[in-house]
Design a protein around this motif. Structure first.
Motif, PDB file in Angstrom:
ATOM      1  N   THR A  67      37.695  31.814  51.919  1.00 32.20           N
ATOM      2  CA  THR A  67      36.436  31.009  52.188  1.00 32.20           C
ATOM      3  C   THR A  67      36.101  31.061  53.626  1.00 32.20           C
ATOM      4  OG1 THR A  67      37.643  29.104  52.334  1.00 32.20           O
ATOM      5  CG2 THR A  67      36.689  29.397  50.254  1.00 32.20           C
ATOM      6  N   ASN A  68      34.694  30.912  53.645  1.00 37.53           N
ATOM      7  CA  ASN A  68      34.040  31.082  54.959  1.00 37.53           C
ATOM      8  C   ASN A  68      32.951  30.195  55.076  1.00 37.53           C
ATOM      9  OD1 ASN A  68      33.286  32.023  57.501  1.00 37.53           O
ATOM     10  ND2 ASN A  68      31.991  33.521  56.962  1.00 37.53           N
ATOM     11  N   GLU A  69      33.022  29.237  56.147  1.00 36.30           N
ATOM     12  CA  GLU A  69      32.082  28.000  56.243  1.00 36.30           C
ATOM     13  C   GLU A  69      30.995  28.429  56.949  1.00 36.30           C
ATOM     14  OE1 GLU A  69      31.890  23.211  57.365  1.00 36.30           O
ATOM     15  OE2 GLU A  69      33.856  24.370  57.849  1.00 36.30           O
ATOM     16  N   LEU A  70      29.931  28.267  56.355  1.00 38.09           N
ATOM     17  CA  LEU A  70      28.632  28.745  57.080  1.00 38.09           C
ATOM     18  C   LEU A  70      27.853  27.853  57.604  1.00 38.09           C
ATOM     19  CD1 LEU A  70      27.217  31.389  54.389  1.00 38.09           C
ATOM     20  CD2 LEU A  70      28.822  31.905  56.413  1.00 38.09           C
ATOM     21  N   GLY A  71      28.286  26.527  57.034  1.00 38.15           N
ATOM     22  CA  GLY A  71      27.512  25.178  57.555  1.00 38.15           C
ATOM     23  C   GLY A  71      27.963  24.236  56.569  1.00 38.15           C
ATOM     24  N   PRO A  72      27.377  23.046  56.939  1.00 37.60           N
ATOM     25  CA  PRO A  72      28.028  21.802  55.951  1.00 37.60           C
ATOM     26  C   PRO A  72      27.488  21.958  54.483  1.00 37.60           C
ATOM     27  CG  PRO A  72      26.797  20.958  58.043  1.00 37.60           C
ATOM     28  CD  PRO A  72      26.512  22.394  58.081  1.00 37.60           C
ATOM     29  N   ALA A  73      28.797  21.849  53.555  1.00 37.77           N
ATOM     30  CA  ALA A  73      28.528  22.144  52.191  1.00 37.77           C
ATOM     31  C   ALA A  73      27.927  23.351  51.833  1.00 37.77           C
ATOM     32  CB  ALA A  73      27.681  21.050  51.326  1.00 37.77           C
ATOM     33  N   LYS A  74      28.127  24.581  52.912  1.00 34.32           N
ATOM     34  CA  LYS A  74      27.536  25.991  52.667  1.00 34.32           C
ATOM     35  C   LYS A  74      28.452  27.204  52.915  1.00 34.32           C
ATOM     36  CE  LYS A  74      22.692  24.875  53.906  1.00 34.32           C
ATOM     37  NZ  LYS A  74      21.613  25.395  54.880  1.00 34.32           N
ATOM     38  N   GLY A  75      29.427  26.896  52.291  1.00 41.21           N
ATOM     39  CA  GLY A  75      30.707  27.963  52.406  1.00 41.21           C
ATOM     40  C   GLY A  75      30.267  29.166  51.497  1.00 41.21           C
ATOM     41  N   GLU A  76      31.239  30.183  51.860  1.00 38.81           N
ATOM     42  CA  GLU A  76      31.000  31.258  51.098  1.00 38.81           C
ATOM     43  C   GLU A  76      32.375  31.955  50.786  1.00 38.81           C
ATOM     44  OE1 GLU A  76      28.469  34.848  52.765  1.00 38.81           O
ATOM     45  OE2 GLU A  76      30.500  35.037  53.750  1.00 38.81           O
ATOM     46  N   VAL A  77      32.606  32.447  49.472  1.00 37.42           N
ATOM     47  CA  VAL A  77      33.587  32.796  48.916  1.00 37.42           C
ATOM     48  C   VAL A  77      33.793  34.143  49.206  1.00 37.42           C
ATOM     49  CG1 VAL A  77      35.347  33.201  47.047  1.00 37.42           C
ATOM     50  CG2 VAL A  77      33.651  31.035  47.126  1.00 37.42           C
ATOM     51  N   ARG A  78      34.896  34.998  49.556  1.00 37.87           N
ATOM     52  CA  ARG A  78      35.053  36.379  49.822  1.00 37.87           C
ATOM     53  C   ARG A  78      36.081  36.807  49.020  1.00 37.87           C
ATOM     54  NH1 ARG A  78      31.567  37.991  53.472  1.00 37.87           N
ATOM     55  NH2 ARG A  78      32.485  39.966  53.538  1.00 37.87           N
ATOM     56  N   VAL A  79      36.022  37.460  48.189  1.00 35.79           N
ATOM     57  CA  VAL A  79      36.930  37.960  47.140  1.00 35.79           C
ATOM     58  C   VAL A  79      37.973  39.326  47.732  1.00 35.79           C
ATOM     59  CG1 VAL A  79      37.300  38.781  44.788  1.00 35.79           C
ATOM     60  CG2 VAL A  79      35.847  37.177  45.258  1.00 35.79           C
ATOM     61  N   ASN A  80      38.959  39.262  47.738  1.00 36.91           N
ATOM     62  CA  ASN A  80      39.835  40.271  48.096  1.00 36.91           C
ATOM     63  C   ASN A  80      40.242  41.075  46.766  1.00 36.91           C
ATOM     64  OD1 ASN A  80      39.929  38.842  50.451  1.00 36.91           O
ATOM     65  ND2 ASN A  80      41.906  39.418  51.023  1.00 36.91           N
ATOM     66  N   ASP A  81      40.869  40.568  45.658  1.00 36.35           N
ATOM     67  CA  ASP A  81      41.489  41.055  44.552  1.00 36.35           C
ATOM     68  C   ASP A  81      41.256  40.316  43.390  1.00 36.35           C
ATOM     69  OD1 ASP A  81      42.498  43.535  45.627  1.00 36.35           O
ATOM     70  OD2 ASP A  81      44.448  42.946  45.985  1.00 36.35           O
ATOM     71  N   VAL A  82      40.795  41.108  42.265  1.00 39.94           N
ATOM     72  CA  VAL A  82      40.937  40.396  40.887  1.00 39.94           C
ATOM     73  C   VAL A  82      41.525  41.461  40.054  1.00 39.94           C
ATOM     74  CG1 VAL A  82      39.517  39.098  39.155  1.00 39.94           C
ATOM     75  CG2 VAL A  82      38.770  38.937  41.654  1.00 39.94           C
ATOM     76  N   TYR A  83      42.456  41.250  39.317  1.00 44.02           N
ATOM     77  CA  TYR A  83      42.956  42.187  38.324  1.00 44.02           C
ATOM     78  C   TYR A  83      43.501  41.179  37.073  1.00 44.02           C
ATOM     79  CZ  TYR A  83      43.115  45.578  41.865  1.00 44.02           C
ATOM     80  OH  TYR A  83      42.815  46.584  42.740  1.00 44.02           O
ATOM     81  N   ALA A  84      43.257  41.528  35.954  1.00 49.70           N
ATOM     82  CA  ALA A  84      43.743  40.995  34.924  1.00 49.70           C
ATOM     83  C   ALA A  84      44.122  42.005  33.510  1.00 49.70           C
ATOM     84  CB  ALA A  84      42.727  39.989  34.174  1.00 49.70           C
ATOM     85  N   VAL A  85      44.896  41.283  32.854  1.00 52.81           N
ATOM     86  CA  VAL A  85      45.378  42.411  31.754  1.00 52.81           C
ATOM     87  C   VAL A  85      44.445  42.504  30.365  1.00 52.81           C
ATOM     88  CG1 VAL A  85      47.866  42.196  32.434  1.00 52.81           C
ATOM     89  CG2 VAL A  85      46.906  40.810  30.652  1.00 52.81           C
ATOM     90  N   ASP A  86      43.641  41.447  30.348  1.00 47.35           N
ATOM     91  CA  ASP A  86      42.515  41.467  29.254  1.00 47.35           C
ATOM     92  C   ASP A  86      41.486  40.810  29.804  1.00 47.35           C
ATOM     93  OD1 ASP A  86      42.912  38.670  28.847  1.00 47.35           O
ATOM     94  OD2 ASP A  86      44.620  38.950  28.157  1.00 47.35           O
ATOM     95  N   PRO A  87      40.104  40.879  28.953  1.00 44.51           N
ATOM     96  CA  PRO A  87      38.785  40.416  29.397  1.00 44.51           C
ATOM     97  C   PRO A  87      38.919  38.933  29.430  1.00 44.51           C
ATOM     98  CG  PRO A  87      38.917  42.315  27.493  1.00 44.51           C
ATOM     99  CD  PRO A  87      40.251  41.843  27.602  1.00 44.51           C
ATOM    100  N   ALA A  88      39.594  38.126  28.687  1.00 44.84           N
ATOM    101  CA  ALA A  88      39.520  36.886  28.793  1.00 44.84           C
ATOM    102  C   ALA A  88      40.275  36.236  30.053  1.00 44.84           C
ATOM    103  CB  ALA A  88      40.338  36.150  27.721  1.00 44.84           C
ATOM    104  N   ALA A  89      41.147  36.973  30.490  1.00 40.09           N
ATOM    105  CA  ALA A  89      41.808  36.289  31.908  1.00 40.09           C
ATOM    106  C   ALA A  89      40.814  36.909  33.066  1.00 40.09           C
ATOM    107  CB  ALA A  89      43.032  37.118  31.688  1.00 40.09           C
TER     108      ALA A  89
END
Length: 410
Positions: A231-253
């Protein structure tokens, strides 16, 4: 006094500190501590590293990571992962990069090592002149919280998520990634050290962002996916999520992980730096346009040896075609090659037969993973058809039913 001739030679362990320093200068990165230099040296293959020298001064260099690349049939083809390519600003415009590229490719050919080389480019216009094509692209997104509604598949609520330390979840990540590796061409079989590299999480490399977070997706106690993010804080209650990796073995996960990443409290957006152009997230987002999707170049591939590379994969439909290949940088590839293959295997041999298609090795590399089609290159006048119908037939044979995507930068 005229400038001295630059030369290339293999590096030794004693050369590696200077090698890292040169790369740091060339890529205008921040000051590196001795501890950070020692950490980086752990991941470099010294025996596959070369330096560019002005007399005895090291002024550039390049290395290779030993990797494997997933191709459309699910096979893993050996890949020379070219990286850390640098030339000092004081020695540009003197042919140094050309010397480094030539040394690497000729050495791979002479030793009959990997049939493919691959790299990621700091600038898209650099490597085409060395025969590197661009077979993969990715989509970047910045998804606002107010436009993050997902169309979820069944079973999402059966998945539980658990935040763990990156090191504690390391083995689960390795296993999940291995299960996904051959699901899409362009994915890299990460070397043994790669997850260690990602999860060491050094303060000096965070760039002001939070610690690395790892979330495991589980079903009945079994890991079925994972996500790494900061996460990266841009200001009060204004954070940003920066995704590195997302892997899963099925669509639901997969959907369960994205539902969390797009809804973290005190954030206003989630930044996704690189997805496959047909990634399921794009189908799940009800309003993907608000993420302002933008295409980026991904993996660049070079066929070291045309015959070995084309015979290393299979083909979606039967193919029997003669390519007239041009290759100024690696002349052993120039000439006519007959490719015969199907879904079971392929051969590629020299021939004197009339060419069906004329193509440069750069374009041949672009179609190698099945995303870029021969038909699109013909429409752009980048290949020439001599036998009517040969482009359509070969285009179908090379194609992949999912778009290729580079899973790991290097």
């Amino acid at each position: 006094m005229p400038a001295s001739e630059l030369s290339v030679r293999p590096l030794t362990v004693a050369d590696m500190t200077r090698f890292i320093e040169v790369d740091n200068i060339a890529f205008i990165e921040g000051p590196y501590s001795p501890d950070l230099v020692a950490w980086q040296r752990r991941f470099l293959e010294v025996e596959r590293s070369i330096g560019l020298f002005d007399d005895e001064e090291q002024v550039g260099g390049a290395t290779i990571f030993t990797m494997r690349l997933s191709v459309p049939d699910g096979r893993l083809v050996p890949l020379a992962g070219v990286s850390w390519v640098s030339v000092l600003p004081t020695h540009r415009r003197r042919g140094g990069l050309t010397k480094l590229m030539r040394h690497q490719l000729h050495d791979l050919h002479d030793r009959q090592a990997e049939p493919l080389a691959g790299l990621t480019a700091s600038h898209p216009g650099i490597y085409g002149r060395f025969g590197y094509g661009r077979p993969t692209q990715s989509v970047t997104l910045t998804v606002p919280r107010e436009h993050n509604t997902l169309r979820l598949p069944q079973g999402v609520d059966d998945v539980t998520l658990r935040l763990v330390s990156p090191k504690a979840g390391l083995e689960a990540c390795r296993e999940t990634y291995a299960r996904r590796l051959t699901s899409r061409p362009g994915m890299i079989d990460r070397p043994d050290f790669w997850f260690d590299f990602e999860t060491d999480d050094l303060d000096q490399l965070r760039g002001g962002q939070s610690k690395l977070r790892l979330v495991l997706a589980e079903r009945e106690g079994v890991t079925v996916g994972y996500a790494m993010y900061r996460t990266n804080e841009l200001g009060p209650a204004k954070g940003e999520v920066r995704v590195n990796d997302v892997y899963a073995v099925d669509p639901a996960a997969y959907a369960a992980l994205w539902r969390m990443l797009l809804n973290i409290d005190l954030t206003i957006a989630t930044v996704v730096p690189g997805l496959a152009v047909d990634d399921p997230l794009l189908a799940m987002l009800e309003a993907s346009r608000y993420g302002e999707p933008a295409l980026r170049d991904g993996l660049y591939v070079r066929l070291v040896d045309v015959d070995r590379a084309l015979a290393a994969r299979t083909y979606a439909t039967p193919i029997d075609v003669v390519f007239e290949v041009t290759d100024e940088f690696c002349p052993w590839n120039a000439g006519r090659w007959r490719l015969v293959g199907d879904e079971k295997g392929a051969t590629c041999t020299r021939t004197d037969s009339t060419a069906d298609i004329s193509i440069d090795v750069r374009e041949l590399a672009s179609i190698y993973l099945g995303g870029v089609t021969l038909r699109s290159l013909a429409a752009a006048n980048q290949v020439t058809e001599h036998t009517i119908g040969s482009v359509r037939a070969a285009s179908t044979a090379f194609a992949s039913d999912v778009q290729p995507w580079l899973s790991t930068g290097f």
